[in-house]
Motif scaffolding. Structure first.
Motif, PDB file in Angstrom:
ATOM      1  N   ARG A  45       0.847  -1.185   0.000  1.00  0.00           N
ATOM      2  CA  ARG A  45       0.000   0.000   0.000  1.00  0.00           C
ATOM      3  C   ARG A  45       0.890   1.244   0.000  1.00  0.00           C
ATOM      4  O   ARG A  45       2.056   1.184   0.416  1.00  0.00           O
ATOM      5  CB  ARG A  45      -0.913   0.000   1.225  1.00  0.00           C
ATOM      6  N   PRO A  46       0.350   2.383  -0.435  1.00  0.00           N
ATOM      7  CA  PRO A  46       1.154   3.607  -0.418  1.00  0.00           C
ATOM      8  C   PRO A  46       1.736   3.877   0.963  1.00  0.00           C
ATOM      9  O   PRO A  46       1.081   3.630   1.990  1.00  0.00           O
ATOM     10  CB  PRO A  46       0.151   4.685  -0.826  1.00  0.00           C
ATOM     11  N   THR A  47       2.951   4.384   0.985  1.00  0.00           N
ATOM     12  CA  THR A  47       3.652   4.599   2.248  1.00  0.00           C
ATOM     13  C   THR A  47       2.838   5.452   3.207  1.00  0.00           C
ATOM     14  O   THR A  47       2.721   5.143   4.400  1.00  0.00           O
ATOM     15  CB  THR A  47       5.021   5.249   1.994  1.00  0.00           C
ATOM     16  N   ARG A  48       2.248   6.530   2.708  1.00  0.00           N
ATOM     17  CA  ARG A  48       1.496   7.409   3.600  1.00  0.00           C
ATOM     18  C   ARG A  48       0.294   6.676   4.202  1.00  0.00           C
ATOM     19  O   ARG A  48      -0.072   6.917   5.359  1.00  0.00           O
ATOM     20  CB  ARG A  48       1.027   8.662   2.861  1.00  0.00           C
ATOM     21  N   GLU A  49      -0.310   5.775   3.439  1.00  0.00           N
ATOM     22  CA  GLU A  49      -1.448   5.022   3.952  1.00  0.00           C
ATOM     23  C   GLU A  49      -1.019   4.078   5.086  1.00  0.00           C
ATOM     24  O   GLU A  49      -1.727   3.925   6.087  1.00  0.00           O
ATOM     25  CB  GLU A  49      -2.099   4.230   2.818  1.00  0.00           C
ATOM     26  N   THR A 114       5.518  -0.962  11.231  1.00  0.00           N
ATOM     27  CA  THR A 114       6.785  -0.227  11.265  1.00  0.00           C
ATOM     28  C   THR A 114       7.901  -1.064  10.637  1.00  0.00           C
ATOM     29  O   THR A 114       8.826  -0.512  10.024  1.00  0.00           O
ATOM     30  CB  THR A 114       7.166   0.190  12.694  1.00  0.00           C
ATOM     31  N   TRP A 115       7.809  -2.394  10.754  1.00  0.00           N
ATOM     32  CA  TRP A 115       8.795  -3.229  10.055  1.00  0.00           C
ATOM     33  C   TRP A 115       8.637  -3.081   8.546  1.00  0.00           C
ATOM     34  O   TRP A 115       9.631  -2.938   7.820  1.00  0.00           O
ATOM     35  CB  TRP A 115       8.615  -4.690  10.476  1.00  0.00           C
ATOM     36  N   VAL A 116       7.419  -3.106   8.046  1.00  0.00           N
ATOM     37  CA  VAL A 116       7.188  -2.913   6.612  1.00  0.00           C
ATOM     38  C   VAL A 116       7.755  -1.570   6.166  1.00  0.00           C
ATOM     39  O   VAL A 116       8.365  -1.460   5.090  1.00  0.00           O
ATOM     40  CB  VAL A 116       5.687  -3.004   6.283  1.00  0.00           C
ATOM     41  N   LEU A 117       7.572  -0.535   6.979  1.00  0.00           N
ATOM     42  CA  LEU A 117       8.067   0.807   6.636  1.00  0.00           C
ATOM     43  C   LEU A 117       9.581   0.906   6.706  1.00  0.00           C
ATOM     44  O   LEU A 117      10.162   1.896   6.232  1.00  0.00           O
ATOM     45  CB  LEU A 117       7.445   1.843   7.568  1.00  0.00           C
ATOM     46  N   GLY A 118      10.228  -0.081   7.294  1.00  0.00           N
ATOM     47  CA  GLY A 118      11.680  -0.048   7.408  1.00  0.00           C
ATOM     48  C   GLY A 118      12.190   0.702   8.614  1.00  0.00           C
ATOM     49  O   GLY A 118      13.408   0.810   8.810  1.00  0.00           O
ATOM     50  N   TRP A 148       6.312  13.795  12.245  1.00  0.00           N
ATOM     51  CA  TRP A 148       6.756  12.420  12.468  1.00  0.00           C
ATOM     52  C   TRP A 148       7.266  11.789  11.181  1.00  0.00           C
ATOM     53  O   TRP A 148       8.327  11.146  11.166  1.00  0.00           O
ATOM     54  CB  TRP A 148       5.605  11.604  13.042  1.00  0.00           C
ATOM     55  N   ARG A 149       6.539  11.969  10.098  1.00  0.00           N
ATOM     56  CA  ARG A 149       6.963  11.398   8.816  1.00  0.00           C
ATOM     57  C   ARG A 149       8.337  11.926   8.412  1.00  0.00           C
ATOM     58  O   ARG A 149       9.188  11.180   7.927  1.00  0.00           O
ATOM     59  CB  ARG A 149       5.948  11.726   7.726  1.00  0.00           C
ATOM     60  N   ALA A 150       8.555  13.225   8.623  1.00  0.00           N
ATOM     61  CA  ALA A 150       9.843  13.827   8.274  1.00  0.00           C
ATOM     62  C   ALA A 150      10.960  13.325   9.186  1.00  0.00           C
ATOM     63  O   ALA A 150      12.112  13.182   8.760  1.00  0.00           O
ATOM     64  CB  ALA A 150       9.740  15.345   8.347  1.00  0.00           C
ATOM     65  N   ARG A 151      10.627  13.043  10.430  1.00  0.00           N
ATOM     66  CA  ARG A 151      11.640  12.573  11.387  1.00  0.00           C
ATOM     67  C   ARG A 151      12.074  11.142  11.107  1.00  0.00           C
ATOM     68  O   ARG A 151      13.257  10.810  11.201  1.00  0.00           O
ATOM     69  CB  ARG A 151      11.084  12.684  12.811  1.00  0.00           C
ATOM     70  N   ALA A 155      11.737   3.840   4.744  1.00  0.00           N
ATOM     71  CA  ALA A 155      12.216   3.249   3.489  1.00  0.00           C
ATOM     72  C   ALA A 155      11.569   1.873   3.394  1.00  0.00           C
ATOM     73  O   ALA A 155      12.134   0.873   3.855  1.00  0.00           O
ATOM     74  CB  ALA A 155      13.731   3.140   3.479  1.00  0.00           C
ATOM     75  N   PRO A 156      10.342   1.789   2.842  1.00  0.00           N
ATOM     76  CA  PRO A 156       9.610   0.520   2.836  1.00  0.00           C
ATOM     77  C   PRO A 156      10.420  -0.629   2.238  1.00  0.00           C
ATOM     78  O   PRO A 156      11.206  -0.448   1.301  1.00  0.00           O
ATOM     79  CB  PRO A 156       8.375   0.840   1.986  1.00  0.00           C
ATOM     80  N   ARG A 157      10.201  -1.787   2.793  1.00  0.00           N
ATOM     81  CA  ARG A 157      10.945  -2.974   2.366  1.00  0.00           C
ATOM     82  C   ARG A 157      10.466  -3.472   1.005  1.00  0.00           C
ATOM     83  O   ARG A 157       9.396  -3.106   0.535  1.00  0.00           O
ATOM     84  CB  ARG A 157      10.807  -4.068   3.425  1.00  0.00           C
ATOM     85  N   ASP A 158      11.278  -4.317   0.407  1.00  0.00           N
ATOM     86  CA  ASP A 158      10.962  -4.926  -0.881  1.00  0.00           C
ATOM     87  C   ASP A 158       9.642  -5.696  -0.764  1.00  0.00           C
ATOM     88  O   ASP A 158       9.491  -6.550   0.124  1.00  0.00           O
ATOM     89  CB  ASP A 158      12.098  -5.873  -1.253  1.00  0.00           C
ATOM     90  N   PRO A 159       8.666  -5.402  -1.628  1.00  0.00           N
ATOM     91  CA  PRO A 159       7.376  -6.098  -1.532  1.00  0.00           C
ATOM     92  C   PRO A 159       7.487  -7.618  -1.572  1.00  0.00           C
ATOM     93  O   PRO A 159       6.718  -8.309  -0.897  1.00  0.00           O
ATOM     94  CB  PRO A 159       6.596  -5.563  -2.734  1.00  0.00           C
ATOM     95  N   ALA A 160       8.434  -8.150  -2.346  1.00  0.00           N
ATOM     96  CA  ALA A 160       8.581  -9.605  -2.412  1.00  0.00           C
ATOM     97  C   ALA A 160       9.027 -10.167  -1.065  1.00  0.00           C
ATOM     98  O   ALA A 160       8.573 -11.244  -0.650  1.00  0.00           O
ATOM     99  CB  ALA A 160       9.580  -9.986  -3.504  1.00  0.00           C
ATOM    100  N   LEU A 161       9.906  -9.443  -0.372  1.00  0.00           N
ATOM    101  CA  LEU A 161      10.326  -9.882   0.961  1.00  0.00           C
ATOM    102  C   LEU A 161       9.160  -9.823   1.940  1.00  0.00           C
ATOM    103  O   LEU A 161       8.955 -10.761   2.729  1.00  0.00           O
ATOM    104  CB  LEU A 161      11.468  -8.988   1.463  1.00  0.00           C
TER     105      LEU A 161
END
Length: 226
Positions: A45-49, A114-118, A148-151, A155-161
């Motif tokens: 899904r989009p990072t912001r979502e 948060t793991w997905v977001l890196g 918070w987003r700026a802080r 860096a979202p992880r590879d979708p396949a992973l």
């Protein structure tokens, strides 16, 4: 968000079955469904979502541990997140309606996001997640969603992973429930509820595209019964 080929589902499942064996867990039956089919595509899904969902779950958690409802509503309103709150969440945030314990369990759903977001580094099925407070908006100082987003600069992880880890938690969910049903010890300190919450977050974040895949589901529509 980039769309990439999903990894081979059979090889992914075989690797995850090996991991369950290493952990000493019961194995799902050979007929246990695959999460995707050969040739499917995967994205996130989009990072912001994903960030918005993590922030809302965190506000819900804070309500579980004493955040006044008016402060929670004010933060969500100021940061234009009210429309992303589900009806059960809104009822709990505003009126404390619903199962307090079930909302408190969302810590592990937040950890998967948060793991997905890196920003979260670990999602170890045998141990607790990374401390989440530093990875999420500082509500005590009224840090805004955009600050918070700026802080954190995710860096979202590879979708396949992420898809491969989703399949692992799909199998872990079955194995932990089976173990608890028959009184078998599980590794580490987590129970089936925590594993299920992590699976919930991963299933929601992963978008699979193929002839047998359903459209994207809302947060409350994710089905963990299988």
């Amino acid at each position: 968000m980039a769309t990439v080929p999903a990894p081979d589902p059979v090889l992914t499942r075989a690797a995850n079955i090996e991991e369950l064996t290493r952990l000493g867990l019961p194995l799902p039956p050979p007929t246990y469904p695959l999460v995707w089919e050969p040739g499917d595509q995967v994205s996130l899904r989009p990072t912001r979502e994903i960030e918005a969902r993590a922030a809302i779950l965190y506000v819900t958690l804070e309500r579980c541990f004493g955040m006044p409802p008016e402060l929670a509503v004010d933060w969500l309103t100021t940061n234009a997140l009210v429309d992303d709150v589900t009806d059960p969440e809104w009822a709990f945030i505003t009126k404390s309606e619903g199962d307090h314990r079930s909302f408190a369990l969302h810590l592990d759903a937040v950890a998967s996001l948060t793991w997905v977001l890196g920003t979260g580094k670990r999602l170890d099925p045998t141990g607790p997640p990374d401390p989440q407070s530093a990875l999420l908006p500082n509500l005590a100082t009224d840090e805004t969603f955009e600050e918070w987003r700026a802080r954190t600069l995710p860096a979202p992880r590879d979708p396949a992973l992420v898809a491969a880890v989703l399949d692992l938690y799909y199998c872990l969910d079955w194995a932990f429930i089976e173990s608890e049903t028959y009184g078998v010890d599980t590794p580490g300190h987590l129970g089936s509820s925590a594993i299920g919450q992590r699976r919930w977050g991963l299933e929601w974040a992963v978008v699979l595209d193929g002839p047998y895949q359903e459209p994207e589901l809302g947060w409350e529509e994710i089905d963990l019964s299988t």
